[in-house]
Scaffold this active site. Structure first.
Site, PDB file in Angstrom:
ATOM      1  N   LYS A  21      51.299  47.584  41.396  1.00 34.76           N
ATOM      2  CA  LYS A  21      50.005  48.168  41.016  1.00 34.76           C
ATOM      3  C   LYS A  21      49.095  48.322  42.247  1.00 34.76           C
ATOM      4  O   LYS A  21      48.513  49.374  42.466  1.00 34.76           O
ATOM      5  CB  LYS A  21      49.305  47.287  39.961  1.00 34.76           C
ATOM      6  CG  LYS A  21      50.142  47.019  38.715  1.00 34.76           C
ATOM      7  CD  LYS A  21      49.412  46.145  37.719  1.00 34.76           C
ATOM      8  CE  LYS A  21      49.068  44.752  38.217  1.00 34.76           C
ATOM      9  NZ  LYS A  21      50.237  43.881  38.476  1.00 34.76           N
ATOM     10  N   ARG A  93      43.173  42.663  31.152  1.00 30.14           N
ATOM     11  CA  ARG A  93      44.363  41.813  31.061  1.00 30.14           C
ATOM     12  C   ARG A  93      44.459  41.114  29.719  1.00 30.14           C
ATOM     13  O   ARG A  93      45.407  40.365  29.492  1.00 30.14           O
ATOM     14  CB  ARG A  93      44.306  40.746  32.153  1.00 30.14           C
ATOM     15  CG  ARG A  93      45.104  41.077  33.387  1.00 30.14           C
ATOM     16  CD  ARG A  93      44.818  39.972  34.377  1.00 30.14           C
ATOM     17  NE  ARG A  93      45.927  39.682  35.210  1.00 30.14           N
ATOM     18  CZ  ARG A  93      46.051  40.128  36.464  1.00 30.14           C
ATOM     19  NH1 ARG A  93      45.155  40.929  36.981  1.00 30.14           N
ATOM     20  NH2 ARG A  93      47.072  39.765  37.180  1.00 30.14           N
ATOM     21  N   ARG A 132      56.375  38.887  49.505  1.00 32.74           N
ATOM     22  CA  ARG A 132      55.186  39.697  49.828  1.00 32.74           C
ATOM     23  C   ARG A 132      54.388  39.095  50.993  1.00 32.74           C
ATOM     24  O   ARG A 132      54.155  37.897  51.050  1.00 32.74           O
ATOM     25  CB  ARG A 132      54.280  39.789  48.602  1.00 32.74           C
ATOM     26  CG  ARG A 132      52.920  40.427  48.917  1.00 32.74           C
ATOM     27  CD  ARG A 132      52.173  40.868  47.703  1.00 32.74           C
ATOM     28  NE  ARG A 132      51.909  39.788  46.774  1.00 32.74           N
ATOM     29  CZ  ARG A 132      51.340  39.962  45.583  1.00 32.74           C
ATOM     30  NH1 ARG A 132      50.996  41.175  45.201  1.00 32.74           N
ATOM     31  NH2 ARG A 132      51.149  38.938  44.784  1.00 32.74           N
ATOM     32  N   ARG A 165      50.300  34.952  49.868  1.00 34.96           N
ATOM     33  CA  ARG A 165      49.349  34.462  48.870  1.00 34.96           C
ATOM     34  C   ARG A 165      49.780  33.102  48.328  1.00 34.96           C
ATOM     35  O   ARG A 165      50.967  32.858  48.125  1.00 34.96           O
ATOM     36  CB  ARG A 165      49.247  35.479  47.714  1.00 34.96           C
ATOM     37  CG  ARG A 165      48.136  36.475  47.933  1.00 34.96           C
ATOM     38  CD  ARG A 165      48.135  37.600  46.952  1.00 34.96           C
ATOM     39  NE  ARG A 165      48.196  37.228  45.539  1.00 34.96           N
ATOM     40  CZ  ARG A 165      48.125  38.099  44.549  1.00 34.96           C
ATOM     41  NH1 ARG A 165      47.949  39.388  44.822  1.00 34.96           N
ATOM     42  NH2 ARG A 165      48.209  37.707  43.301  1.00 34.96           N
ATOM     43  N   ARG A 176      52.712  33.040  36.119  1.00 37.64           N
ATOM     44  CA  ARG A 176      51.984  34.321  36.011  1.00 37.64           C
ATOM     45  C   ARG A 176      52.743  35.300  35.121  1.00 37.64           C
ATOM     46  O   ARG A 176      52.143  36.056  34.346  1.00 37.64           O
ATOM     47  CB  ARG A 176      51.767  34.921  37.408  1.00 37.64           C
ATOM     48  CG  ARG A 176      50.702  34.170  38.203  1.00 37.64           C
ATOM     49  CD  ARG A 176      50.798  34.445  39.698  1.00 37.64           C
ATOM     50  NE  ARG A 176      50.625  35.835  40.039  1.00 37.64           N
ATOM     51  CZ  ARG A 176      51.040  36.364  41.189  1.00 37.64           C
ATOM     52  NH1 ARG A 176      51.648  35.627  42.098  1.00 37.64           N
ATOM     53  NH2 ARG A 176      50.842  37.639  41.422  1.00 37.64           N
TER      54      ARG A 176
HETATM   55  P1  AP5 Z   1      52.026  44.745  44.754  1.00 37.41           P
HETATM   56  O1  AP5 Z   1      51.644  46.180  44.828  1.00 37.41           O
HETATM   57  O2  AP5 Z   1      51.241  43.780  45.573  1.00 37.41           O
HETATM   58  O3  AP5 Z   1      52.154  44.277  43.233  1.00 37.41           O
HETATM   59  P2  AP5 Z   1      51.048  44.084  42.124  1.00 37.41           P
HETATM   60  O4  AP5 Z   1      51.555  44.699  40.867  1.00 37.41           O
HETATM   61  O5  AP5 Z   1      49.710  44.537  42.626  1.00 37.41           O
HETATM   62  O6  AP5 Z   1      51.119  42.504  41.971  1.00 37.41           O
HETATM   63  P3  AP5 Z   1      50.010  41.380  42.042  1.00 37.41           P
HETATM   64  O7  AP5 Z   1      50.757  40.084  42.261  1.00 37.41           O
HETATM   65  O8  AP5 Z   1      48.928  41.673  43.041  1.00 37.41           O
HETATM   66  O9  AP5 Z   1      49.442  41.472  40.638  1.00 37.41           O
HETATM   67  P4  AP5 Z   1      48.858  40.371  39.825  1.00 37.41           P
HETATM   68  O10 AP5 Z   1      48.485  41.171  38.667  1.00 37.41           O
HETATM   69  O11 AP5 Z   1      49.675  39.177  39.523  1.00 37.41           O
HETATM   70  O12 AP5 Z   1      47.733  39.723  40.782  1.00 37.41           O
HETATM   71  P5  AP5 Z   1      46.169  39.957  40.893  1.00 37.41           P
HETATM   72  O13 AP5 Z   1      45.825  39.899  42.314  1.00 37.41           O
HETATM   73  O14 AP5 Z   1      45.745  41.106  40.080  1.00 37.41           O
HETATM   74  O15 AP5 Z   1      53.574  44.642  45.180  1.00 37.41           O
HETATM   75  C1  AP5 Z   1      54.244  43.384  45.233  1.00 37.41           C
HETATM   76  C2  AP5 Z   1      55.256  43.382  46.384  1.00 37.41           C
HETATM   77  O16 AP5 Z   1      56.277  44.354  46.123  1.00 37.41           O
HETATM   78  C3  AP5 Z   1      54.658  43.770  47.751  1.00 37.41           C
HETATM   79  O17 AP5 Z   1      55.309  43.016  48.720  1.00 37.41           O
HETATM   80  C4  AP5 Z   1      54.996  45.275  47.908  1.00 37.41           C
HETATM   81  O18 AP5 Z   1      55.134  45.653  49.260  1.00 37.41           O
HETATM   82  C5  AP5 Z   1      56.318  45.375  47.137  1.00 37.41           C
HETATM   83  N1  AP5 Z   1      56.497  46.657  46.452  1.00 37.41           N
HETATM   84  C6  AP5 Z   1      55.555  47.341  45.732  1.00 37.41           C
HETATM   85  N2  AP5 Z   1      56.088  48.464  45.199  1.00 37.41           N
HETATM   86  C7  AP5 Z   1      57.411  48.456  45.568  1.00 37.41           C
HETATM   87  C8  AP5 Z   1      58.508  49.364  45.311  1.00 37.41           C
HETATM   88  N3  AP5 Z   1      58.353  50.464  44.567  1.00 37.41           N
HETATM   89  N4  AP5 Z   1      59.700  49.064  45.850  1.00 37.41           N
HETATM   90  C9  AP5 Z   1      59.869  47.943  46.608  1.00 37.41           C
HETATM   91  N5  AP5 Z   1      58.871  47.059  46.882  1.00 37.41           N
HETATM   92  C10 AP5 Z   1      57.655  47.313  46.374  1.00 37.41           C
HETATM   93  O19 AP5 Z   1      45.600  38.648  40.129  1.00 37.41           O
HETATM   94  C11 AP5 Z   1      45.713  37.361  40.699  1.00 37.41           C
HETATM   95  C12 AP5 Z   1      45.086  36.342  39.754  1.00 37.41           C
HETATM   96  O20 AP5 Z   1      43.679  36.630  39.568  1.00 37.41           O
HETATM   97  C13 AP5 Z   1      45.670  36.328  38.335  1.00 37.41           C
HETATM   98  O21 AP5 Z   1      46.829  35.528  38.257  1.00 37.41           O
HETATM   99  C14 AP5 Z   1      44.484  35.753  37.531  1.00 37.41           C
HETATM  100  O22 AP5 Z   1      44.398  34.359  37.653  1.00 37.41           O
HETATM  101  C15 AP5 Z   1      43.275  36.371  38.229  1.00 37.41           C
HETATM  102  N6  AP5 Z   1      42.860  37.638  37.604  1.00 37.41           N
HETATM  103  C16 AP5 Z   1      42.881  38.893  38.171  1.00 37.41           C
HETATM  104  N7  AP5 Z   1      42.421  39.812  37.299  1.00 37.41           N
HETATM  105  C17 AP5 Z   1      42.107  39.148  36.157  1.00 37.41           C
HETATM  106  C18 AP5 Z   1      41.604  39.553  34.892  1.00 37.41           C
HETATM  107  N8  AP5 Z   1      41.350  40.853  34.623  1.00 37.41           N
HETATM  108  N9  AP5 Z   1      41.404  38.612  33.937  1.00 37.41           N
HETATM  109  C19 AP5 Z   1      41.639  37.306  34.209  1.00 37.41           C
HETATM  110  N10 AP5 Z   1      42.117  36.849  35.378  1.00 37.41           N
HETATM  111  C20 AP5 Z   1      42.360  37.752  36.357  1.00 37.41           C
END
Ligand code: AP5
Length: 226
Positions: A21, A93, A132, A165, A176
């Protein structure tokens, strides 16, 4: 949609941790100028700066759970007021967050363009997250297996260090993914009847996923939600 303009781009990116994402949000932000609103990035900046919000959020993030809805809804409300064109990366979410978003967008008269669901299998997600590496200054991500930087541990653009991270350990990743299944996956059904939901195969290459999103937006559903 014309390349190079944001047009009416107001997207929700749904999908499990590691599905890509953030990677795709950055690509679309650079190409179309729609603002990436990553709730995870905003929370991490608050944790790093030791703000009251960061102190409140940290334990939920460290354990792989969700930060409470009222905190997140307040945060997104102030962010949405700043932009006409945006990509919501990590929000909503929960069903409560999605309902609050509907009410907020109706008030702002800013209908969503589409909801993109990133589909991927668990093994790939775990491999992506544990490999990552992130530039903490810009949010750009790499992957030691699938998308490595030119020099290990160093950002291609600014030459500064990359970091891993704290919630990308195998144990927290497992938590997660379970949180996603329990709290966020129900949003697929929530949006299914809106006519806005588009599934993309997130297992393809980064470029191919971008192409699939843009193709879906060209023929995007006619319904709107605001
Ligand atoms: P990446 O693009 O970083 O993946 P992502 O889907 O963004 O994953 P995240 O881990 O950032 O999402 P998340 O939802 O768990 O975390 P968030 O920060 O939102 O890609 C991942 C890896 O794969 C990278 O190394 C990339 O290079 C590689 N890659 C990407 N595309 C690829 C492809 N096509 N092919 C090969 N490799 C690829 O949230 C963190 C925490 O914050 C949550 O756990 C929660 O505690 C809190 N939080 C955030 N938002 C909320 C909310 N709305 N409500 C409550 N708590 C929240």
């Amino acid at each position: 949609m014309n390349a190079g303009t944001a047009g009416e781009m107001r997207l929700v990116f749904l999908g499990p941790p590691g599905a890509g994402k953030g990677t795709q949000a950055k690509v679309l932000e650079e190409r179309f100028g729609a603002r990436q609103i990553s709730t995870g990035d905003i929370l991490r900046a608050n944790v790093a700066n030791g703000t009251p919000l960061g102190l409140k959020a940290q334990s939920f993030m460290d354990s792989g759970g969700l930060v409470p809805d009222d905190v997140m809804i307040g945060m997104i409300e102030s962010e949405l007021a700043k932009y006409d064109s945006f990509i919501l990366d990590g929000f909503p979410r929960t069903v409560a967050q999605a309902q609050a978003l509907d009410a907020l967008l109706a008030k702002l008269k800013l209908p969503l363009t589409a909801v993109i669901q990133f589909d991927a299998d668990r093994e790939t997600l775990i491999a992506r997250l544990t490999g990552r590496w992130t530039n903490p200054r810009t949010g750009r991500t790499y992957n030691s297996l699938f998308n490595p930087p030119l020099v290990a541990g160093i950002d291609d653009d600014d030459g500064g260090p990359l970091v891993q991270r704290e919630d990308d350990t195998r144990d927290v990743v497992t938590a997660r993914l379970a949180t996603f299944d329990e709290k966020t996956a129900p949003l697929i059904a929530y949006y299914a009847n809106s006519g806005l939901l588009v599934h993309v195969n997130a297992l393809k290459s980064i470029d191919d996923v971008t192409s699939d999103i843009l193709a879906a937006l060209q023929t995007r559903p006619k319904a709107s939600r605001a």
